[in-house]
Design a protein around this motif. Structure first.
Motif, PDB file in Angstrom:
ATOM      1  N   MET A 141     -99.913-109.771  68.881  1.00 13.19           N
ATOM      2  CA  MET A 141     -99.633-109.919  67.451  1.00 13.19           C
ATOM      3  C   MET A 141     -98.759-108.785  66.903  1.00 13.19           C
ATOM      4  O   MET A 141     -98.458-108.769  65.719  1.00 13.19           O
ATOM      5  CB  MET A 141    -100.944-109.966  66.665  1.00 13.19           C
ATOM      6  N   GLN A 142     -98.367-107.861  67.763  1.00 16.66           N
ATOM      7  CA  GLN A 142     -97.615-106.698  67.290  1.00 16.66           C
ATOM      8  C   GLN A 142     -96.287-107.091  66.640  1.00 16.66           C
ATOM      9  O   GLN A 142     -95.877-106.516  65.624  1.00 16.66           O
ATOM     10  CB  GLN A 142     -97.372-105.709  68.440  1.00 16.66           C
ATOM     11  N   LYS A 143     -95.603-108.089  67.239  1.00 15.27           N
ATOM     12  CA  LYS A 143     -94.328-108.520  66.660  1.00 15.27           C
ATOM     13  C   LYS A 143     -94.527-109.152  65.286  1.00 15.27           C
ATOM     14  O   LYS A 143     -93.733-108.946  64.374  1.00 15.27           O
ATOM     15  CB  LYS A 143     -93.640-109.507  67.604  1.00 15.27           C
ATOM     16  N   LEU A 144     -95.610-109.925  65.154  1.00 12.50           N
ATOM     17  CA  LEU A 144     -95.917-110.529  63.856  1.00 12.50           C
ATOM     18  C   LEU A 144     -96.229-109.454  62.819  1.00 12.50           C
ATOM     19  O   LEU A 144     -95.797-109.532  61.667  1.00 12.50           O
ATOM     20  CB  LEU A 144     -97.104-111.481  63.984  1.00 12.50           C
ATOM     21  N   LYS A 145     -96.976-108.443  63.237  1.00 12.06           N
ATOM     22  CA  LYS A 145     -97.315-107.351  62.316  1.00 12.06           C
ATOM     23  C   LYS A 145     -96.065-106.589  61.905  1.00 12.06           C
ATOM     24  O   LYS A 145     -95.902-106.231  60.734  1.00 12.06           O
ATOM     25  CB  LYS A 145     -98.323-106.401  62.974  1.00 12.06           C
ATOM     26  N   ALA A 146     -95.167-106.348  62.873  1.00 11.19           N
ATOM     27  CA  ALA A 146     -93.923-105.621  62.573  1.00 11.19           C
ATOM     28  C   ALA A 146     -93.059-106.404  61.591  1.00 11.19           C
ATOM     29  O   ALA A 146     -92.319-105.813  60.791  1.00 11.19           O
ATOM     30  CB  ALA A 146     -93.152-105.368  63.870  1.00 11.19           C
ATOM     31  N   ALA A 147     -93.159-107.731  61.647  1.00 10.52           N
ATOM     32  CA  ALA A 147     -92.384-108.579  60.740  1.00 10.52           C
ATOM     33  C   ALA A 147     -93.142-108.892  59.447  1.00 10.52           C
ATOM     34  O   ALA A 147     -92.691-109.704  58.639  1.00 10.52           O
ATOM     35  CB  ALA A 147     -92.010-109.878  61.442  1.00 10.52           C
ATOM     36  N   ASN A 148     -94.296-108.241  59.249  1.00 14.31           N
ATOM     37  CA  ASN A 148     -95.153-108.477  58.071  1.00 14.31           C
ATOM     38  C   ASN A 148     -95.585-109.941  57.957  1.00 14.31           C
ATOM     39  O   ASN A 148     -95.685-110.492  56.853  1.00 14.31           O
ATOM     40  CB  ASN A 148     -94.447-108.046  56.784  1.00 14.31           C
ATOM     41  N   LEU A 149     -95.870-110.552  59.115  1.00 15.16           N
ATOM     42  CA  LEU A 149     -96.291-111.952  59.129  1.00 15.16           C
ATOM     43  C   LEU A 149     -97.746-112.107  59.550  1.00 15.16           C
ATOM     44  O   LEU A 149     -98.240-113.234  59.670  1.00 15.16           O
ATOM     45  CB  LEU A 149     -95.395-112.761  60.077  1.00 15.16           C
ATOM     46  N   TYR A 150     -98.425-111.002  59.790  1.00 13.19           N
ATOM     47  CA  TYR A 150     -99.815-111.092  60.230  1.00 13.19           C
ATOM     48  C   TYR A 150    -100.720-110.354  59.251  1.00 13.19           C
ATOM     49  O   TYR A 150    -100.831-109.140  59.269  1.00 13.19           O
ATOM     50  CB  TYR A 150     -99.985-110.513  61.634  1.00 13.19           C
ATOM     51  N   ARG A 151    -101.313-111.108  58.326  1.00 10.44           N
ATOM     52  CA  ARG A 151    -102.277-110.564  57.369  1.00 10.44           C
ATOM     53  C   ARG A 151    -101.776-109.265  56.733  1.00 10.44           C
ATOM     54  O   ARG A 151    -102.479-108.260  56.657  1.00 10.44           O
ATOM     55  CB  ARG A 151    -103.624-110.334  58.063  1.00 10.44           C
ATOM     56  N   SER A 152    -100.531-109.342  56.254  1.00 11.86           N
ATOM     57  CA  SER A 152     -99.865-108.135  55.770  1.00 11.86           C
ATOM     58  C   SER A 152    -100.331-107.694  54.387  1.00 11.86           C
ATOM     59  O   SER A 152    -100.029-106.584  53.956  1.00 11.86           O
ATOM     60  CB  SER A 152     -98.350-108.363  55.737  1.00 11.86           C
ATOM     61  N   GLU A 153    -101.075-108.556  53.670  1.00 13.65           N
ATOM     62  CA  GLU A 153    -101.479-108.213  52.305  1.00 13.65           C
ATOM     63  C   GLU A 153    -102.965-107.892  52.184  1.00 13.65           C
ATOM     64  O   GLU A 153    -103.536-107.959  51.097  1.00 13.65           O
ATOM     65  CB  GLU A 153    -101.105-109.353  51.356  1.00 13.65           C
ATOM     66  N   LEU A 154    -103.593-107.535  53.286  1.00 17.81           N
ATOM     67  CA  LEU A 154    -104.996-107.137  53.239  1.00 17.81           C
ATOM     68  C   LEU A 154    -105.155-105.788  52.534  1.00 17.81           C
ATOM     69  O   LEU A 154    -104.247-104.952  52.558  1.00 17.81           O
ATOM     70  CB  LEU A 154    -105.560-107.049  54.657  1.00 17.81           C
ATOM     71  N   ILE A 155    -106.319-105.592  51.930  1.00 15.94           N
ATOM     72  CA  ILE A 155    -106.604-104.356  51.187  1.00 15.94           C
ATOM     73  C   ILE A 155    -107.498-103.457  52.039  1.00 15.94           C
ATOM     74  O   ILE A 155    -108.567-103.889  52.482  1.00 15.94           O
ATOM     75  CB  ILE A 155    -107.316-104.682  49.861  1.00 15.94           C
ATOM     76  N   PRO A 156    -107.084-102.216  52.303  1.00 14.45           N
ATOM     77  CA  PRO A 156    -107.919-101.314  53.117  1.00 14.45           C
ATOM     78  C   PRO A 156    -109.191-100.909  52.381  1.00 14.45           C
ATOM     79  O   PRO A 156    -109.179-100.667  51.170  1.00 14.45           O
ATOM     80  CB  PRO A 156    -106.998-100.107  53.353  1.00 14.45           C
ATOM     81  N   VAL A 157    -110.285-100.844  53.129  1.00 15.34           N
ATOM     82  CA  VAL A 157    -111.584-100.475  52.565  1.00 15.34           C
ATOM     83  C   VAL A 157    -112.158 -99.317  53.375  1.00 15.34           C
ATOM     84  O   VAL A 157    -112.232 -99.382  54.602  1.00 15.34           O
ATOM     85  CB  VAL A 157    -112.567-101.662  52.608  1.00 15.34           C
ATOM     86  N   SER A 158    -112.568 -98.253  52.692  1.00 15.33           N
ATOM     87  CA  SER A 158    -113.183 -97.107  53.366  1.00 15.33           C
ATOM     88  C   SER A 158    -114.027 -96.333  52.355  1.00 15.33           C
ATOM     89  O   SER A 158    -114.049 -96.646  51.166  1.00 15.33           O
ATOM     90  CB  SER A 158    -112.103 -96.194  53.964  1.00 15.33           C
ATOM     91  N   GLY A 159    -114.758 -95.312  52.853  1.00 13.12           N
ATOM     92  CA  GLY A 159    -115.540 -94.446  51.974  1.00 13.12           C
ATOM     93  C   GLY A 159    -116.580 -95.188  51.156  1.00 13.12           C
ATOM     94  O   GLY A 159    -117.344 -96.007  51.661  1.00 13.12           O
ATOM     95  N   LYS A 160    -116.582 -94.926  49.832  1.00 15.33           N
ATOM     96  CA  LYS A 160    -117.572 -95.510  48.925  1.00 15.33           C
ATOM     97  C   LYS A 160    -117.496 -97.038  48.883  1.00 15.33           C
ATOM     98  O   LYS A 160    -118.502 -97.720  48.679  1.00 15.33           O
ATOM     99  CB  LYS A 160    -117.379 -94.959  47.511  1.00 15.33           C
ATOM    100  N   LEU A 161    -116.284 -97.578  49.079  1.00 14.96           N
ATOM    101  CA  LEU A 161    -116.124 -99.029  49.009  1.00 14.96           C
ATOM    102  C   LEU A 161    -116.882 -99.726  50.144  1.00 14.96           C
ATOM    103  O   LEU A 161    -117.362-100.842  49.974  1.00 14.96           O
ATOM    104  CB  LEU A 161    -114.641 -99.408  49.056  1.00 14.96           C
ATOM    105  N   VAL A 162    -116.990 -99.063  51.294  1.00 15.72           N
ATOM    106  CA  VAL A 162    -117.758 -99.621  52.411  1.00 15.72           C
ATOM    107  C   VAL A 162    -119.227 -99.734  52.017  1.00 15.72           C
ATOM    108  O   VAL A 162    -119.885-100.745  52.286  1.00 15.72           O
ATOM    109  CB  VAL A 162    -117.606 -98.758  53.683  1.00 15.72           C
ATOM    110  N   GLU A 163    -119.724 -98.691  51.359  1.00 14.03           N
ATOM    111  CA  GLU A 163    -121.122 -98.686  50.914  1.00 14.03           C
ATOM    112  C   GLU A 163    -121.374 -99.828  49.933  1.00 14.03           C
ATOM    113  O   GLU A 163    -122.378-100.537  50.032  1.00 14.03           O
ATOM    114  CB  GLU A 163    -121.435 -97.341  50.247  1.00 14.03           C
TER     115      GLU A 163
END
Length: 411
Positions: free
Chosen positions: A1-23
């Motif tokens: 899927m690396q080529k798709l990711k490089a072309a912004n064609l693989y779930r490119s609009e996901l929102i990162p979640v970490s820290g307090k948001l994980v809780e």
């Protein structure tokens, strides 16, 4: 899927979640009766679905309490207008748009320090048989705040009113209760946390229940199309519901959809379109083997395309060029029959939603058409990304390059 990711064609609009948001996300999962994720960071889409959590749980539908009880989680206002990458229903994104259109300001406020759990209630506790999907009607969208924040606000109001009554302001125990609530949940006095439920009317739709089912009920007669053969065989035993039932592989389905003015196909018009060229080249790529040139070059270069077209056997050549051969012969005589000359699956792939349909219905019918004959890689990517990613894994590396070029040049 690396080529798709490089072309912004693989779930490119996901929102990162970490820290307090994980809780917060884990608190929502637990409130829904699921297990918390052990991941320290992951990403989510518009409805709160995470591909990483799905992989961890080995369940793409981990936000569902059974097929009749899907849920969503909002932990960030950034989820507004984001795609829903693994929708359980074809209308999931429409419901999320309704939520943000109605409550965007409240969502912004609440998600500063809390999260919203969404219950999509179609008044069906559980499914017992495939045609239970016909019960879908008006869906009530209910909201629950993490830590029961709305109820905590009610309690704060009651404590404050009690504090202001008579001489209660000197009550140290009451003071301690107010301070304890403020430390745990903040000062909730000036916040609007009330989210009345919303109503959403389901019309024709697709659901993942029972292996995938299309319910087309806004036309001449209700048509139910199954992706799973076992569910179809179980459904046709039903003698109560007056509906037409098909499996997605049934050739007569396309004819019925045309009869009901749901789809159409004009070969004279479509043969000059880029859609036809994509389908023809896809068909050609499935036939090519042991080529001296990369598949991408053969499909992209007209001279190479013609060169290899003349190298394959005559039967395969007629299959690839069947539409043009048929139209050419039809100009000379109307004695030729389409079904005798044009490859059936290729013909199905050239259909499109009827021009009279609404945009919403057209999107649903496009999804059905790419499931019937998944030969247009661009439309497969647009209307069924999950199937596109599965197919992508099976394709030749050079063919993947051609597919990526086709998609990026049309976005």
């Amino acid at each position: 899927m690396q080529k798709l990711k490089a072309a912004n064609l693989y779930r490119s609009e996901l929102i990162p979640v970490s820290g307090k948001l994980v809780e917060r996300y884990n608190k929502c999962l637990l409130k829904l009766g699921f297990t918390a994720t052990k991941l320290k960071k992951f990403s989510i889409d518009g409805v709160g679905w995470s591909p990483e959590v799905a992989e961890e749980k080995k369940d793409d539908n981990y936000l569902c309490n059974g097929p009749s009880n899907p849920h969503g989680i909002i932990i960030s206002p950034l989820q507004n207008r984001k795609p829903v990458y693994s929708p359980y229903h074809s209308f999931d994104r429409d419901m999320m748009q309704l939520i943000f259109k109605t409550y965007s300001k409240k969502v912004n406020d609440i998600t500063r320090d809390s999260a919203i759990i969404i219950d999509f209630d179609q008044k069906i506790d559980t499914f017992y048989e495939p045609l239970d999907v016909l019960k879908y009607d008006e869906i009530t969208i209910n909201f629950h705040l993490m830590d029961n924040l709305y109820h905590q606000q009610r309690e704060q109001f009651q404590l404050i009113e009690k504090f202001k009554t008579n001489h209660n302001f000197i009550d140290e125990e009451l003071q301690a209760q107010i301070l304890e609530s403020a430390k745990a949940y903040g000062d909730l006095r000036g916040r609007d946390l009330d989210l009345p439920n919303l109503k959403f009317q389901s019309e024709s739709f697709y659901t993942k229940a029972y292996g995938g089912v299309y319910v087309l009920r806004d036309f001449i007669k209700t048509i139910v199309v199954f992706e799973d053969m076992t569910s179809y065989k179980e459904a046709i035993k039903d003698t109560v519901h007056d509906v037409l039932m098909y499996h997605v592989s049934h050739p007569e389905l396309v004819e019925k959809l045309r009869d009901h003015i749901i789809i159409e196909c004009n070969l004279d018009d479509i043969v000059s379109t880029s859609k036809y060229e994509r389908i023809k080249r896809y068909e050609f790529a499935q036939i090519l083997t042991d080529t001296q040139h990369p598949i991408n070059d053969i499909l992209s270069d007209n001279m190479l395309f013609k060169s290899y077209l003349n190298k394959i056997d005559i039967k395969s050549r007629k299959q690839v060029m069947s539409v043009e051969l048929y139209l050419e012969k039809l100009e000379r005589s109307n004695a030729y029959k389409l079904e005798d000359m044009v490859d059936k699956q290729m013909y199905f792939a050239l259909h499109q939603p009827h021009s009279s349909l609404s945009v919403q219905h057209q999107d649903l019918i496009w999804k059905l058409l790419v499931n019937i004959a998944p030969k247009d890689v661009l439309f497969l990517y647009w209307y069924d990304k999950e199937q596109f990613y599965k197919s992508y894994d099976t394709w030749d590396e050079s063919f993947r390059d051609w597919v990526i070029n086709e998609i990026t040049s049309n976005i």
